[in-house]
Write a protein that holds these residues in place. Structure first.
Motif, PDB file in Angstrom:
ATOM      1  N   TYR A   2       8.836  -0.495   4.835  1.00 57.79           N
ATOM      2  CA  TYR A   2       7.710  -1.043   4.077  1.00 57.79           C
ATOM      3  C   TYR A   2       7.632  -2.546   4.290  1.00 57.79           C
ATOM      4  O   TYR A   2       8.649  -3.212   4.515  1.00 57.79           O
ATOM      5  CB  TYR A   2       7.877  -0.747   2.583  1.00 57.79           C
ATOM      6  CG  TYR A   2       7.853   0.738   2.294  1.00 57.79           C
ATOM      7  CD1 TYR A   2       6.642   1.380   2.046  1.00 57.79           C
ATOM      8  CD2 TYR A   2       9.022   1.482   2.286  1.00 57.79           C
ATOM      9  CE1 TYR A   2       6.605   2.743   1.800  1.00 57.79           C
ATOM     10  CE2 TYR A   2       8.995   2.834   2.054  1.00 57.79           C
ATOM     11  CZ  TYR A   2       7.787   3.469   1.806  1.00 57.79           C
ATOM     12  OH  TYR A   2       7.756   4.820   1.572  1.00 57.79           O
ATOM     13  N   CYS A   3       6.437  -3.066   4.200  1.00 55.69           N
ATOM     14  CA  CYS A   3       6.236  -4.510   4.323  1.00 55.69           C
ATOM     15  C   CYS A   3       6.928  -5.223   3.160  1.00 55.69           C
ATOM     16  O   CYS A   3       6.830  -4.801   2.014  1.00 55.69           O
ATOM     17  CB  CYS A   3       4.745  -4.820   4.312  1.00 55.69           C
ATOM     18  SG  CYS A   3       4.401  -6.580   4.325  1.00 55.69           S
ATOM     19  N   THR A   4       7.631  -6.305   3.499  1.00 55.13           N
ATOM     20  CA  THR A   4       8.349  -7.049   2.454  1.00 55.13           C
ATOM     21  C   THR A   4       7.388  -7.874   1.605  1.00 55.13           C
ATOM     22  O   THR A   4       7.750  -8.335   0.527  1.00 55.13           O
ATOM     23  CB  THR A   4       9.377  -8.007   3.084  1.00 55.13           C
ATOM     24  OG1 THR A   4       8.713  -8.825   4.046  1.00 55.13           O
ATOM     25  CG2 THR A   4      10.507  -7.239   3.748  1.00 55.13           C
ATOM     26  N   GLN A   5       6.177  -8.057   2.108  1.00 57.24           N
ATOM     27  CA  GLN A   5       5.241  -8.919   1.375  1.00 57.24           C
ATOM     28  C   GLN A   5       4.279  -8.118   0.508  1.00 57.24           C
ATOM     29  O   GLN A   5       4.123  -8.410  -0.672  1.00 57.24           O
ATOM     30  CB  GLN A   5       4.458  -9.782   2.366  1.00 57.24           C
ATOM     31  CG  GLN A   5       3.572 -10.822   1.693  1.00 57.24           C
ATOM     32  CD  GLN A   5       3.289 -11.986   2.616  1.00 57.24           C
ATOM     33  OE1 GLN A   5       4.204 -12.631   3.121  1.00 57.24           O
ATOM     34  NE2 GLN A   5       2.013 -12.244   2.858  1.00 57.24           N
ATOM     35  N   CYS A   6       3.625  -7.087   1.099  1.00 60.49           N
ATOM     36  CA  CYS A   6       2.613  -6.356   0.337  1.00 60.49           C
ATOM     37  C   CYS A   6       3.037  -4.929   0.022  1.00 60.49           C
ATOM     38  O   CYS A   6       2.350  -4.241  -0.720  1.00 60.49           O
ATOM     39  CB  CYS A   6       1.271  -6.364   1.068  1.00 60.49           C
ATOM     40  SG  CYS A   6       1.274  -5.445   2.603  1.00 60.49           S
ATOM     41  N   GLY A   7       4.145  -4.470   0.609  1.00 58.97           N
ATOM     42  CA  GLY A   7       4.679  -3.168   0.244  1.00 58.97           C
ATOM     43  C   GLY A   7       4.014  -1.983   0.908  1.00 58.97           C
ATOM     44  O   GLY A   7       4.331  -0.838   0.605  1.00 58.97           O
ATOM     45  N   PHE A  16       4.189  -6.286  13.157  1.00 55.94           N
ATOM     46  CA  PHE A  16       3.501  -7.032  12.108  1.00 55.94           C
ATOM     47  C   PHE A  16       2.854  -6.035  11.164  1.00 55.94           C
ATOM     48  O   PHE A  16       2.443  -4.954  11.561  1.00 55.94           O
ATOM     49  CB  PHE A  16       2.421  -7.948  12.702  1.00 55.94           C
ATOM     50  CG  PHE A  16       2.979  -8.995  13.618  1.00 55.94           C
ATOM     51  CD1 PHE A  16       3.499 -10.170  13.119  1.00 55.94           C
ATOM     52  CD2 PHE A  16       2.990  -8.783  14.982  1.00 55.94           C
ATOM     53  CE1 PHE A  16       4.018 -11.134  13.965  1.00 55.94           C
ATOM     54  CE2 PHE A  16       3.510  -9.736  15.837  1.00 55.94           C
ATOM     55  CZ  PHE A  16       4.031 -10.919  15.332  1.00 55.94           C
ATOM     56  N   CYS A  17       2.764  -6.425   9.917  1.00 52.86           N
ATOM     57  CA  CYS A  17       2.111  -5.580   8.927  1.00 52.86           C
ATOM     58  C   CYS A  17       0.609  -5.487   9.228  1.00 52.86           C
ATOM     59  O   CYS A  17      -0.024  -6.508   9.480  1.00 52.86           O
ATOM     60  CB  CYS A  17       2.343  -6.175   7.545  1.00 52.86           C
ATOM     61  SG  CYS A  17       1.447  -5.310   6.254  1.00 52.86           S
ATOM     62  N   ARG A  18       0.064  -4.260   9.180  1.00 48.93           N
ATOM     63  CA  ARG A  18      -1.372  -4.083   9.404  1.00 48.93           C
ATOM     64  C   ARG A  18      -2.182  -4.733   8.295  1.00 48.93           C
ATOM     65  O   ARG A  18      -3.294  -5.166   8.479  1.00 48.93           O
ATOM     66  CB  ARG A  18      -1.746  -2.598   9.375  1.00 48.93           C
ATOM     67  CG  ARG A  18      -1.145  -1.735  10.389  1.00 48.93           C
ATOM     68  CD  ARG A  18      -1.721  -0.344  10.276  1.00 48.93           C
ATOM     69  NE  ARG A  18      -1.272   0.283   9.023  1.00 48.93           N
ATOM     70  CZ  ARG A  18      -0.248   1.098   8.904  1.00 48.93           C
ATOM     71  NH1 ARG A  18       0.364   1.437   9.875  1.00 48.93           N
ATOM     72  NH2 ARG A  18       0.141   1.610   7.775  1.00 48.93           N
ATOM     73  N   GLN A  19      -1.591  -4.719   7.113  1.00 44.83           N
ATOM     74  CA  GLN A  19      -2.311  -5.129   5.911  1.00 44.83           C
ATOM     75  C   GLN A  19      -2.383  -6.659   5.786  1.00 44.83           C
ATOM     76  O   GLN A  19      -3.443  -7.214   5.613  1.00 44.83           O
ATOM     77  CB  GLN A  19      -1.571  -4.554   4.699  1.00 44.83           C
ATOM     78  CG  GLN A  19      -2.284  -4.720   3.381  1.00 44.83           C
ATOM     79  CD  GLN A  19      -3.238  -3.568   3.096  1.00 44.83           C
ATOM     80  OE1 GLN A  19      -3.291  -2.612   3.856  1.00 44.83           O
ATOM     81  NE2 GLN A  19      -3.978  -3.670   2.026  1.00 44.83           N
ATOM     82  N   CYS A  20      -1.223  -7.317   5.893  1.00 43.92           N
ATOM     83  CA  CYS A  20      -1.190  -8.755   5.610  1.00 43.92           C
ATOM     84  C   CYS A  20      -0.692  -9.590   6.793  1.00 43.92           C
ATOM     85  O   CYS A  20      -0.728 -10.806   6.729  1.00 43.92           O
ATOM     86  CB  CYS A  20      -0.296  -9.023   4.388  1.00 43.92           C
ATOM     87  SG  CYS A  20       1.440  -8.689   4.707  1.00 43.92           S
ATOM     88  N   GLY A  21      -0.219  -8.951   7.857  1.00 38.05           N
ATOM     89  CA  GLY A  21       0.201  -9.708   9.030  1.00 38.05           C
ATOM     90  C   GLY A  21       1.615 -10.245   8.953  1.00 38.05           C
ATOM     91  O   GLY A  21       2.064 -10.951   9.852  1.00 38.05           O
TER      92      GLY A  21
END
Ligand SMILES: [Zn+2]
Length: 106
Positions: A2-7, A16-21
């Motif tokens: 899971y993304c550490t920033q937006c989950g 890179f996260c698709r959601q927040c980069g």
């Protein structure tokens, strides 16, 4: 994972996260060796040019040598092309090849 920033849930190879980069910490996959046009020091006959092209094009090295020799004998361009390729193509310095080279030249 899971993304550490937006989950948001991520596929494993995502860098890179698709959601927040946000970077995911997944390193770039290593480039396949065949995508580098280098002289193949392990399968070389003269300078590894034909072997390097064969690996790059994913064809049999014998086919490359036969075609290259045919072009060289018919037109003469092949000899010059070989010398140019010899000069401009970097040697492949993979650990195995480097060790082999060192063993031969020590
Ligand atoms: Zn994110």
């Amino acid at each position: 994972m899971y993304c550490t920033q937006c989950g948001v849930a991520l596929d494993n190879p995502d860098r890179f996260c698709r959601q927040c980069g946000q970077r995911t910490g997944v390193d770039a996959p290593p480039r396949p060796v065949s995508h580098n046009l280098t002289r193949d020091m392990r399968n070389k006959k003269i300078a590894g040019v034909c072997a390097g092209f064969a690996r790059y094009l994913e064809v049999d090295v014998v086919l490359v040598r036969v075609l290259w020799l045919a072009v060289a004998l018919c037109t003469g361009v092949g000899f010059i092309a070989y010398l140019v390729a010899w000069i401009v193509m970097p040697k492949e310095w993979q650990p195995a090849a480097a060790a082999e080279y060192a063993a031969q030249h020590s």
